[in-house]
Design a protein around this motif. Structure first.
Motif, PDB file in Angstrom:
ATOM      1  N   GLU A 214       0.867  -1.187   0.000  1.00 50.36           N
ATOM      2  CA  GLU A 214       0.000   0.000   0.000  1.00 50.36           C
ATOM      3  C   GLU A 214       0.895   1.225   0.000  1.00 50.36           C
ATOM      4  OE1 GLU A 214      -2.695  -0.183   3.355  1.00 50.36           O
ATOM      5  OE2 GLU A 214      -3.412  -2.174   2.778  1.00 50.36           O
ATOM      6  N   SER A 215       0.448   2.307  -0.604  1.00 48.50           N
ATOM      7  CA  SER A 215       1.200   3.556  -0.493  1.00 48.50           C
ATOM      8  C   SER A 215       0.327   4.572   0.235  1.00 48.50           C
ATOM      9  CB  SER A 215       1.618   4.073  -1.875  1.00 48.50           C
ATOM     10  OG  SER A 215       0.492   4.351  -2.659  1.00 48.50           O
ATOM     11  N   SER A 216       0.986   5.556   0.843  1.00 51.03           N
ATOM     12  CA  SER A 216       0.213   6.550   1.596  1.00 51.03           C
ATOM     13  C   SER A 216      -0.582   7.418   0.616  1.00 51.03           C
ATOM     14  CB  SER A 216       1.137   7.410   2.447  1.00 51.03           C
ATOM     15  OG  SER A 216       2.017   8.081   1.592  1.00 51.03           O
ATOM     16  N   VAL A 217      -1.637   8.015   1.119  1.00 55.49           N
ATOM     17  CA  VAL A 217      -2.509   8.837   0.268  1.00 55.49           C
ATOM     18  C   VAL A 217      -2.469  10.266   0.800  1.00 55.49           C
ATOM     19  CG1 VAL A 217      -4.883   9.178  -0.511  1.00 55.49           C
ATOM     20  CG2 VAL A 217      -3.998   6.850  -0.191  1.00 55.49           C
ATOM     21  N   SER A 218      -2.089  11.201  -0.064  1.00 55.56           N
ATOM     22  CA  SER A 218      -1.988  12.591   0.404  1.00 55.56           C
ATOM     23  C   SER A 218      -3.383  13.167   0.667  1.00 55.56           C
ATOM     24  CB  SER A 218      -1.263  13.457  -0.643  1.00 55.56           C
ATOM     25  OG  SER A 218      -2.106  13.632  -1.772  1.00 55.56           O
ATOM     26  N   ILE A 219      -3.420  14.172   1.514  1.00 55.88           N
ATOM     27  CA  ILE A 219      -4.700  14.830   1.796  1.00 55.88           C
ATOM     28  C   ILE A 219      -5.257  15.455   0.522  1.00 55.88           C
ATOM     29  CG2 ILE A 219      -5.753  16.789   3.035  1.00 55.88           C
ATOM     30  CD1 ILE A 219      -3.845  16.126   5.343  1.00 55.88           C
ATOM     31  N   GLU A 220      -4.333  15.981  -0.308  1.00 52.91           N
ATOM     32  CA  GLU A 220      -4.778  16.615  -1.560  1.00 52.91           C
ATOM     33  C   GLU A 220      -5.490  15.587  -2.448  1.00 52.91           C
ATOM     34  OE1 GLU A 220      -1.668  16.858  -0.329  1.00 52.91           O
ATOM     35  OE2 GLU A 220      -1.846  18.929   0.381  1.00 52.91           O
ATOM     36  N   LEU A 221      -4.912  14.374  -2.548  1.00 54.81           N
ATOM     37  CA  LEU A 221      -5.542  13.359  -3.396  1.00 54.81           C
ATOM     38  C   LEU A 221      -6.890  12.946  -2.800  1.00 54.81           C
ATOM     39  CD1 LEU A 221      -5.427  11.531  -5.893  1.00 54.81           C
ATOM     40  CD2 LEU A 221      -4.466   9.742  -4.428  1.00 54.81           C
ATOM     41  N   ALA A 222      -6.925  12.740  -1.495  1.00 53.60           N
ATOM     42  CA  ALA A 222      -8.175  12.326  -0.845  1.00 53.60           C
ATOM     43  C   ALA A 222      -9.271  13.364  -1.117  1.00 53.60           C
ATOM     44  CB  ALA A 222      -7.955  12.156   0.656  1.00 53.60           C
ATOM     45  N   GLN A 223      -8.915  14.641  -0.989  1.00 48.36           N
ATOM     46  CA  GLN A 223      -9.911  15.706  -1.218  1.00 48.36           C
ATOM     47  C   GLN A 223     -10.324  15.747  -2.687  1.00 48.36           C
ATOM     48  OE1 GLN A 223      -7.837  19.094   0.375  1.00 48.36           O
ATOM     49  NE2 GLN A 223      -8.709  18.817   2.429  1.00 48.36           N
ATOM     50  N   TYR A 224      -9.333  15.584  -3.577  1.00 47.53           N
ATOM     51  CA  TYR A 224      -9.640  15.586  -5.012  1.00 47.53           C
ATOM     52  C   TYR A 224     -10.631  14.456  -5.325  1.00 47.53           C
ATOM     53  CZ  TYR A 224      -9.284  14.797  -9.970  1.00 47.53           C
ATOM     54  OH  TYR A 224      -9.628  14.593 -11.284  1.00 47.53           O
ATOM     55  N   LEU A 225     -10.365  13.275  -4.783  1.00 47.44           N
ATOM     56  CA  LEU A 225     -11.227  12.117  -5.084  1.00 47.44           C
ATOM     57  C   LEU A 225     -12.632  12.319  -4.518  1.00 47.44           C
ATOM     58  CD1 LEU A 225      -8.684   9.201  -4.459  1.00 47.44           C
ATOM     59  CD2 LEU A 225      -9.531  10.029  -6.674  1.00 47.44           C
ATOM     60  N   GLU A 226     -12.718  12.867  -3.313  1.00 45.78           N
ATOM     61  CA  GLU A 226     -14.042  13.096  -2.720  1.00 45.78           C
ATOM     62  C   GLU A 226     -14.844  14.078  -3.580  1.00 45.78           C
ATOM     63  OE1 GLU A 226     -15.460  11.500  -0.311  1.00 45.78           O
ATOM     64  OE2 GLU A 226     -13.824  10.553   0.800  1.00 45.78           O
TER      65      GLU A 226
END
Ligand code: SF4
Length: 252
Positions: A214-226
């Motif tokens: 698994e790789s870590s998920v940046s807050i920016e990516l999490a927000q983009y996906l949401e």
């Protein structure tokens, strides 16, 4: 996925998630795939297990009254025995129904056939494309899906819209897995949103030691996906406990 019946309340609504026992996936080579742990090539076992799950799903629906049913079989819906698909009608009739498939099984005729057999109000076909970059998809993840299939499905989506059919094609995008950089995740969401009816983002979870990390998920990516997908599945629902036996609905 854990075989059984689950309830889910999220951005897709109030759903019944039904995880059936399927035959082993005909491709069976994606590097991260844990689903074969739950599958069986024994027809009797598949039929008996699925009859019992559908019965539990009927009971659960009576109690929960969900408007949407999501059917998983750890492979392609079109590889299920027809007897199982016919039995599903009791829980899919008149509802929005999600199914999953590899792209090579999806044609206009097959989608219409499934819509009719299930008597669904709307059929949402989810396809595990994972990433738009062909090199990563096939060399890193070993998905075995040439770009020509992605484009064929995009044409199919256009045809479905022209005909005004109650069928949607939705792409899965996998994130948080080594070998798929965040910029490729974002590019995939953008492209697949353009080509299909939507994207569901799936947080990769490692189940077996030989699977990628698994790789870590940046807050920016999490927000983009949401913001840019229909649903972000963080892999935390109880249906994701693979190989740990089956769960029962609270109703049964
Ligand atoms: S297509 Fe799906 S079920 Fe088949 S090997 Fe790949 S991840 Fe597993």
């Amino acid at each position: 996925l854990a075989i059984g019946v689950f309830r889910s309340i999220d951005r897709l609504g109030h759903r019944l998630v039904v995880v059936l026992k399927g035959f082993p996936c005909s491709w069976g080579k994606c590097v991260f795939c844990p689903f074969y742990l739950e599958q069986s090539s024994n027809l009797r076992e598949v039929l008996e297990t699925d009859a019992e799950i559908v019965e539990r799903a009927r009971q659960a629906l009576r109690e929960w009254g969900c408007d949407r049913v999501t059917v998983f079989n750890g492979g392609s819906f079109f590889e299920l025995p027809l007897a199982v698909i016919n039995a599903l009608r009791a829980i899919t009739r008149g509802r929005v129904v999600d199914i999953e498939t590899r792209p090579e099984f999806l044609t206009l005729e097959n989608a219409l056939h499934a819509l009719r057999l299930l008597e669904a109000r709307e059929l949402v076909v989810r396809v595990g494309l994972e990433v738009v970059n062909e090199e990563i998809r096939n060399r890193v993840l070993n998905k075995g899906i040439p770009q020509s299939e992605v484009m064929r499905l995009a044409e199919l989506r256009k045809r479905i819209d022209e005909l005004g059919l109650p069928i949607k094609i939705v792409a899965y995008v996998l994130f948080g897995i080594e070998g798929v950089p965040e910029e490729e995740v974002i590019r995939s969401v953008e492209e697949f949103n353009r080509l299909f009816h939507g994207v569901i983002a799936i947080r990769y979870r490692r189940y077996l030691p030989h699977h990628p990390r698994e790789s870590s998920v940046s807050i920016e990516l999490a927000q983009y996906l949401e913001r840019n997908t229909m649903l972000v599945d963080w892999g935390e629902g109880e249906e994701w406990s693979i190989g740990e036996g089956s769960s029962s609905p609270e109703a049964s």
